[in-house]
Design an enzyme around this catalytic site. Structure first.
Site, PDB file in Angstrom:
ATOM      1  N   GLU A 258       0.767  -0.986   0.176  1.00 17.43           N
ATOM      2  CA  GLU A 258       0.084  -0.191   0.118  1.00 17.43           C
ATOM      3  C   GLU A 258       0.809   1.450  -0.075  1.00 17.43           C
ATOM      4  OE1 GLU A 258      -3.044  -0.470  -0.489  1.00 17.43           O
ATOM      5  OE2 GLU A 258      -3.693  -2.400   0.548  1.00 17.43           O
ATOM      6  N   CYS A 297      -4.013   8.142   3.885  1.00 16.25           N
ATOM      7  CA  CYS A 297      -3.642   7.918   2.412  1.00 16.25           C
ATOM      8  C   CYS A 297      -3.828   7.605   1.884  1.00 16.25           C
ATOM      9  CB  CYS A 297      -3.043   6.077   2.166  1.00 16.25           C
ATOM     10  SG  CYS A 297      -4.204   5.293   3.606  1.00 16.25           S
TER      11      CYS A 297
END
Ligand code: NAP
Length: 517
Positions: A258, A297
């Protein structure tokens, strides 16, 4: 005064590093809080203990029994919540609502997996699809099964979610029967370490099921063997090192990555200044820019609006941002706390400089006074809204993720242009769409689905109930293609796929029945 040196929990016991330790700092006051150190740990022995002792004990349990372990962890974490909030305020500089996203978000996710795991019952492996005949007669068939991987899951986590980042991964791993070794980002390792400490001391997990290494990452990747897993969350640069490491590149250690993401919010054509849809977009952009000071994020980085609405959206977002008080999270009047460190502040300032080369400043929170803290010490920065009328030419806006309270407004001509701009992120975690025509939103959602892990549609009827552009819900997939890393987490029981190995068993129906799946 020397601060406490946090211990690592490895090979079933607490062990201090042998070095002086790296200090963890209060990003608002600048004071040293604790130290972390992983020098001198026997990592191969740590991994072997987790793999053999922890893995065997977990796999001896059924899914239902492991779901019970998750439920027990939830109780322990809930009982210690107050301490976690104190650590988050001190070490992450977050206001209470922002700490909740991390702490309560992690506990909620664990609770969901405890519930979902119950439904898997007393099995030790999972059935994958129905048997398929391998010939004309049904006497020889193929049945796919999923069995827990027989290695450890190494989590190398980012600084922004020390609680949720651990539990959103540990919940499906432990439920699958896979032991976990977590290496939190150094800057905020304290909260992860405390949570692991509380769970270990409560004695609910078998020895070796959960380990924590605080401090340097040196040697962790080298300790992986072919059946292990690694989940990485962090920057694209470190992600490239993980991917290139021999464990992954040569020995096929399964990796979930990620990384950076330039998420978009898209106001569909047809909105007018001040209407319900317009207001929903404005509210969400401000929320996403300010929650956790934009250190998410999934935060909105690019705001795509019809050309005619560029100025009205700029004014409406700026007016709301002007009301956001920034400073010491201990002061109740403060809505947005600090960034995680002075280094992160420098990185945000440098990123802003890059964006400003291609964008105008529409709202500059950098000029506002900070509440209750010293600007020369605190890692605080007010929100900054940028804008570029040349959405196609502003390459840097589609390329540089400034990990702070920063977003850029971009005008589009028509829907195909807007979708093309969203795709300039080259793969993102999430896009949100604001409109009122379900058919048009549906078309946009399917178009965006090709380059985004999640599409979040906000229509007036879900104004009060939608879960937020940036909130990662365990029911939905988390992860995006391309530059977002190509990872896949959560999404209900789909998350268990990463921690299982699929195999086909070819046999007679009697043998397939005996598999017990
Ligand atoms: P980072 O510098 O890449 O660090 C991430 C983790 O990797 C930390 O635990 C770090 O340890 C460790 N690390 C550093 N060098 C390593 C190496 N050579 N080998 C193995 N591990 C190593 O990233 P960050 O600055 O903490 O995180 C911010 C970034 O994370 C942002 O770009 C954000 O977009 C991304 N992020 C993505 C998601 C998502 O779900 N997609 C979620 C959160 C954050 P140390 O701390 O000890 O250096």
């Amino acid at each position: 005064m020397t601060t406490e040196l946090l211990q690592n929990h490895v090979a079933g016991r607490w062990q201090a590093g042998t070095g002086a330790g790296t200090p963890l700092v209060d990003p608002v006051l600048g004071t040293e809080l604790v130290r972390v150190d992983a020098t001198g740990l026997d990592l191969p022995a740590t991994f072997a203990f987790a793999r053999q002792t922890g893995g065997a004990a977990l796999r001896a349990l059924s899914y239902r029994e492991r779901a019970g372990l998750l439920a027990a962890i939830v109780k322990i974490l809930q009982a210690n919540r107050d301490a976690y909030y104190e650590i988050a305020t001190a070490n992450s500089g977050t206001v209470k609502n922002d700490s909740a996203v991390d702490i309560d978000g992690g506990i909620f996710t664990l609770g969901q997996y405890a519930k979902w795991g119950e439904s898997l019952g007393d099995a030790h492996a999972l059935k994958d699809g129905e048997p398929a005949r391998l010939g004309r007669e049904p006497v020889f068939q193929s049945q796919h099964v999923q069995v827990p991987v027989q290695g450890v899951a190494l989590f190398i986590n980012a600084f922004n979610f020390p609680a949720w980042g651990l539990w959103e991964k540990a919940a499906p791993a432990l439920l699958s029967g896979v032991p976990v070794i977590v290496k939190p980002a150094t800057a905020t390792a304290w909260l992860t370490q405390r949570m692991v400490r509380d769970v270990i001391e409560a004695g609910v997990l078998p020895p070796g099921a959960l380990s924590v290494v605080c401090g340097s990452s040196a040697g962790l990747m080298d300790a992986l063997t072919p059946f292990d897993l690694v989940s990485f969350t962090g920057s694209a640069d470190t992600a490239a090192l993980i991917r290139g490491h021999a464990a992954v590149a040569r020995h096929s250690v399964r990796a979930n990555i990620e990384a950076d993401s330039l998420n978009s919010a898209l106001l569909l054509p047809g909105a007018t200044p001040g209407d319900a849809v317009f207001e929903l977009l404005v509210k969400e952009v401000v929320r996403e820019m300010t929650v956790k000071s934009g250190q998410k994020c999934t935060a909105i980085r690019r705001v795509l609006v019809p050309e005619a609405l560029y100025s009205p959206v700029a004014e409406a977002v700026s007016a709301r941002l002007a009301k956001v008080s920034v400073g010491n999270p201990r002061n109740e009047s403060v809505r947005m706390g600090s960034l995680v460190s002075r280094e992160q502040l420098a990185s945000v300032q440098q990123g802003l400089q890059q964006l400003e080369a291609a964008a105008e400043v529409l709202h500059d929170g950098r000029r506002a006074a900070l509440v209750d803290c010293d600007p020369a010490v605190a890692a605080c920065i007010g929100p900054v809204l940028l804008g570029s009328r040349d959405a196609d030419g502003a390459d840097v806006v589609h390329d540089v993720e400034v990990f702070g309270p920063v977003a850029t407004l971009l005008p589009y001509r028509d829907l195909p242009h807007a979708l093309a701009l969203a795709e300039r992120g080259l793969g993102s975690l999430v896009a949100s769409v604001y409109g009122s025509d379900p058919a048009e939103i549906g078309r946009a959602a399917l178009a965006l689905a090709a380059s985004h892990g999640r599409v979040h549609a906000v229509t007036p009827e879900v104004a009060q109930t939608h879960t937020g552009h940036g909130n990662v819900m365990p029911m939905s997939l988390h992860g995006g293609p391309g530059r977002a890393g190509g990872g896949a987490e959560l999404g209900g029981l789909r998350a268990l796929d990463f921690y299982h190995r699929r195999a086909a068993v070819q046999a007679s129906p009697a043998v397939l029945d005996a598999l017990g799946v």
